[in-house]
Design an enzyme around this catalytic site. Structure first.
Site, PDB file in Angstrom:
ATOM      1  N   CYS A 116       3.851  -3.852   3.141  1.00 25.70           N
ATOM      2  CA  CYS A 116       2.936  -3.637   1.902  1.00 25.70           C
ATOM      3  C   CYS A 116       3.837  -3.880   0.744  1.00 25.70           C
ATOM      4  O   CYS A 116       3.419  -3.579  -0.540  1.00 25.70           O
ATOM      5  CB  CYS A 116       2.464  -2.328   2.205  1.00 25.70           C
ATOM      6  SG  CYS A 116       1.169  -2.237   3.573  1.00 25.70           S
ATOM      7  N   HIS A 257       0.825   0.763  -4.857  1.00 33.24           N
ATOM      8  CA  HIS A 257      -0.006  -0.024  -3.510  1.00 33.24           C
ATOM      9  C   HIS A 257      -1.072   0.957  -2.929  1.00 33.24           C
ATOM     10  O   HIS A 257      -0.898   2.202  -3.014  1.00 33.24           O
ATOM     11  CB  HIS A 257       1.364  -0.103  -2.530  1.00 33.24           C
ATOM     12  CG  HIS A 257       0.496  -0.389  -0.913  1.00 33.24           C
ATOM     13  ND1 HIS A 257      -0.241  -1.400  -0.888  1.00 33.24           N
ATOM     14  CD2 HIS A 257       0.827   0.391   0.029  1.00 33.24           C
ATOM     15  CE1 HIS A 257      -0.607  -1.273   0.543  1.00 33.24           C
ATOM     16  NE2 HIS A 257       0.089  -0.091   0.918  1.00 33.24           N
ATOM     17  N   ASN A 287      -6.936  -0.905   2.221  1.00 31.61           N
ATOM     18  CA  ASN A 287      -5.525  -1.374   1.958  1.00 31.61           C
ATOM     19  C   ASN A 287      -5.268  -2.649   2.577  1.00 31.61           C
ATOM     20  O   ASN A 287      -5.453  -3.136   3.550  1.00 31.61           O
ATOM     21  CB  ASN A 287      -4.594  -0.378   3.285  1.00 31.61           C
ATOM     22  CG  ASN A 287      -3.187  -0.804   3.175  1.00 31.61           C
ATOM     23  OD1 ASN A 287      -2.875  -1.664   2.411  1.00 31.61           O
ATOM     24  ND2 ASN A 287      -2.467   0.196   3.704  1.00 31.61           N
TER      25      ASN A 287
END
Length: 335
Positions: A116, A257, A287
């Site tokens: 990520c 994020h 996500n």
């Protein structure tokens, strides 16, 4: 010493058409809209459907849009970096597939795997390439087809992830006061037990024994990852503010994020940053891993103004984490 600084001069993005809602998920696994919204703040996510459709399809769409919006000659692109944890194949690289589809004749391309944090790391590398003076135009992509590694029988993880791609064009400038200022990038190497996909790599290839088992999918120990993520991202933001002699009042926007809305809330609180300064898209994209920050830039571009102070921060498997301080270089409303 080079006087060249690296600036973002354009943004592109792509999300699939198919919308996976909480209601649909509740028919696949024991969950509900209330359960998902309370715990992670996601109401829907985009999923890439279609046989043979991989991450390169979305990355190609995002870069194609970027080229159209910036009206550059694609043959002037020197390098294409694709940050992804879900490459189309073990080899060749996803970046090479994107480059080929775009017909880029004068660029080289490679993938970066930092989970990520991929876009954050790749952005820093791309900026360094520009400031070296050796490259004029670098495209940095964050793209992931997370649905390809999600177990839709595991309600702890299947509610979290979506698919998408975002990208930026980097160019050099001699003007001061805009562009990448500096970054803090960290890898502590303690994260494997808490966030990983066990099978599919060289340590444990996919076999008849592992195929269709939980080892084939994302495993996450939620509470542990939550604690690590909040602490790391908040501390990185505080450190980047300290290094640049900034307070939260000097910051126009935080691009965290998009891992989990509760994580974003906790990071903002720990870093003493007003939540309204955080750009959030997790409610409608989920996500999207390496794509989350560039997709947020893509959606927010029209509101950004030259000289605004932006902080990027991310956390991912490994554990990898970091933050960057960037001064926006153009008025997005004019794009």
């Amino acid at each position: 010493m080079s006087n060249i600084n690296a600036v973002i001069t354009g943004v592109g993005g792509y999300v699939p058409d198919y919308v996976l809602t909480n209601d649909e998920l509740s028919r696949m696994v024991d969950t509900s809209d209330e359960w998902i919204m309370t715990r992670v703040g996601i109401r829907e996510r985009r999923i890439l459907k279609g046989e043979g459709m991989g991450t390169s399809f979305m990355a190609h769409k995002a870069v194609e849009q970027l080229i159209q919006r910036t009206d550059i000659d694609p043959q002037t692109i020197d390098c294409l970096i694709v940050a992804t944890t879900t490459p189309d194949y073990k080899f060749p690289s996803t970046a090479s597939l994107v480059l080929g589809r775009l017909g880029l004749k004068n660029a080289f391309a490679f993938d970066m795997s930092c989970a990520c944090c991929g876009f954050l790391y790749a952005l820093d590398m791309g900026c360094s390439m520009i400031t070296s003076g050796r490259y004029k135009r670098v495209v940095v992509v964050g793209a992931d087809k997370n649905s390809s590694m999600v177990n839709y029988q595991d309600r702890q993880t299947c509610v979290l992830f979506g698919d998408g791609a975002g990208c930026v064009l980097l160019e050099g400038t001699n003007k001061s006061g805009v562009g990448m200022q500096n970054s803090i990038l960290r890898t502590d190497g303690e994260g494997y037990p808490y966030l990983h996909m066990e099978a599919g790599g060289s340590a444990q290839p996919l076999t008849k024994k592992t195929l269709g088992t939980p080892a084939q999918y994302i495993y996450q120990e939620g509470p542990t990852v939550f604690r690590y993520a909040v602490t790391a991202m908040a501390d990185d933001v505080l450190e980047i503010l300290k290094r640049n002699e900034l307070t939260y009042e000097d910051v126009d926007w935080i691009f965290p994020h998009e891992a989990n809305y509760r994580i974003i809330e906790a990071v903002a609180k720990r870093a003493q940053i007003p939540l309204e300064k955080c750009v959030v898209n997790i409610d409608h994209f989920g996500n999207t891993s390496a794509a989350s920050i560039p997709l947020a830039l893509w959606e927010k571009e029209r509101d950004l103004r030259k000289g605004q102070n932006l902080i990027f921060t991310a956390f991912g498997a490994g554990f990898v984490h970091g933050a960057s301080f960037y001064k926006w270089a153009y008025d997005g409303s004019k794009r």
